[in-house]
Design an enzyme around this catalytic site. Structure first.
Site, PDB file in Angstrom:
ATOM      1  N   GLU A  69       2.129  -3.084  -0.729  1.00 15.68           N
ATOM      2  CA  GLU A  69       2.088  -3.895   0.481  1.00 15.68           C
ATOM      3  C   GLU A  69       1.137  -5.088   0.316  1.00 15.68           C
ATOM      4  OE1 GLU A  69       4.358  -3.381   2.441  1.00 15.68           O
ATOM      5  OE2 GLU A  69       4.357  -1.490   3.516  1.00 15.68           O
ATOM      6  N   ASP A  86       7.845  -8.519   4.015  1.00 14.80           N
ATOM      7  CA  ASP A  86       6.445  -8.907   3.856  1.00 14.80           C
ATOM      8  C   ASP A  86       6.082  -9.199   2.396  1.00 14.80           C
ATOM      9  OD1 ASP A  86       6.501  -6.381   2.749  1.00 14.80           O
ATOM     10  OD2 ASP A  86       5.035  -5.495   4.116  1.00 14.80           O
ATOM     11  N   HIS A 136       6.621  -7.161  -0.183  1.00 15.87           N
ATOM     12  CA  HIS A 136       6.264  -6.006  -1.023  1.00 15.87           C
ATOM     13  C   HIS A 136       7.336  -5.744  -2.089  1.00 15.87           C
ATOM     14  CE1 HIS A 136       8.234  -2.921   1.995  1.00 15.87           C
ATOM     15  NE2 HIS A 136       9.115  -3.300   1.092  1.00 15.87           N
ATOM     16  N   ASP A 190       9.561   4.666  -5.611  1.00 13.62           N
ATOM     17  CA  ASP A 190       8.623   5.129  -4.589  1.00 13.62           C
ATOM     18  C   ASP A 190       9.219   6.301  -3.812  1.00 13.62           C
ATOM     19  OD1 ASP A 190      10.567   3.620  -3.282  1.00 13.62           O
ATOM     20  OD2 ASP A 190       9.213   1.971  -2.826  1.00 13.62           O
TER      21      ASP A 190
HETATM   22  P1  PGA Z   1      15.778  -3.274   2.083  1.00  6.72           P
HETATM   23  O1  PGA Z   1      14.294  -3.034   1.560  1.00  6.72           O
HETATM   24  O2  PGA Z   1      16.634  -3.335   0.870  1.00  6.72           O
HETATM   25  O3  PGA Z   1      16.086  -2.095   2.943  1.00  6.72           O
HETATM   26  O4  PGA Z   1      15.763  -4.566   2.829  1.00  6.72           O
HETATM   27  C1  PGA Z   1      13.857  -3.760   0.473  1.00  6.72           C
HETATM   28  C2  PGA Z   1      12.471  -3.327   0.097  1.00  6.72           C
HETATM   29  O5  PGA Z   1      11.711  -2.939   0.981  1.00  6.72           O
HETATM   30  O6  PGA Z   1      12.148  -3.387  -1.104  1.00  6.72           O
END
Ligand code: PGA
Length: 271
Positions: free
Chosen positions: A143, A136, A138, A67
């Site tokens: 999302e 959350d 995702h 992404d």
């Molecule tokens: P993080 O993010 O590794 O910074 O916790 C994980 C994600 O959003 O996939």
């Protein structure tokens, strides 16, 4: 799902690094899907150390990042392209022409997303997709409530994701609100998936992903339908799993099934 529980982030990293090394060497995987964020940083450090020891070679590796924030130029310090350069690519022998990113400033979003899908197909598909998971639920920037059949697309980020990303930006108003992301189906097309989760803040998401119903409210739960997923988490991220005893047993005894079978065959042959 193959759920592996390790003591801490260092042990998660060691396991994940071993799996990536093994797949690149023994299964001759070539195409990697790569995440950004806090979680994979240790894995990238371990892969760089492995590369320096001559244990892993990126000369033939092709990468697709998951992404990118919309609105950031490639050189922006918080762009995911910069993140990958700084945390992995500039330290290993991956070829610049084999590295693929979504653009933060596409002229035509639909065309650009379709083109990314085409490039993945042309590369032969993603062999190993590495993922983190958001608080959350995702994966990529898919999302909660976004389509479980999506291909690469633009998306608005949830309040929670924006808050989680706040730590990387100087001012709250600088945190991007939109992004481009591989779709859920793009991720599901990968041959194999390795998802890393560390820390207490991920415990609810891990529980929903592994033991909850498959539902768009937790996009990562779709991985229950993928035939080759390894979820590796530390104790803190695994804390809310109900069936952890089973995961620990299977994790510790994988090698025993073949030993058991050999023993039984000897017993039957001896009768
Ligand atoms: P993080 O993010 O590794 O910074 O916790 C994980 C994600 O959003 O996939």
């Amino acid at each position: 799902m193959n759920v592996v529980i390790k003591n801490d982030a260092a042990a998660v990293t060691e396991f994940a690094c071993g799996l990536v090394r093994e797949r690149l060497a023994e299964r001759r995987y070539r195409v990697l899907g790569l995440p950004t964020g806090g979680t994979p940083v240790l894995l990238y450090q371990a892969l760089i150390a492995s590369y320096r020891r001559g244990e892993v070679d990126f000369a033939e590796v092709v990468s697709f990042n998951l992404d990118e924030y919309l609105g950031l130029e490639p050189t922006h310090p918080q762009s995911y392209r910069r993140f990958m350069e700084e945390n992995l690519f500039s330290h290993v022998n991956i070829r610049p022409e084999n590295v693929h990113f979504l653009s933060g400033l596409p002229e035509d979003i639909a065309w650009h997303c379709a083109d990314y899908e085409r490039e993945i197909v042309e590369a032969g598909g993603i062999d190993l997709q590495i993922l983190g998971i958001g608080r959350d639920g995702h994966i990529g920037f898919n999302e909660p409530t976004s389509s479980l059949r999506s291909r690469t697309h633009e998306t608005a980020l949830t309040k929670q994701t924006i808050e989680d990303n706040r730590r990387f930006f100087e001012r709250a108003e600088d945190v991007p609100r939109w992004a481009l992301t591989m779709g859920v189906e793009t991720i599901m097309d990968s041959r194999e998936i390795l998802l890393l989760a560390t820390g207490r803040s991920k415990a609810d998401a891990v529980k929903a992903m592994v033991e909850g119903p498959v539902a768009a409210i937790c996009p990562a739960s779709i991985l229950q339908f993928h035939p080759a997923v390894t979820v590796v988490c530390d104790e803190a991220a695994a804390a809310k799993l109900d069936h952890d005893e089973f995961y620990r047993w299977t994790g510790d005894n994988q090698h025993r099934m073949l030993e058991f079978l050999a023993e039984q065959r000897r017993r039957v042959a001896g009768n």
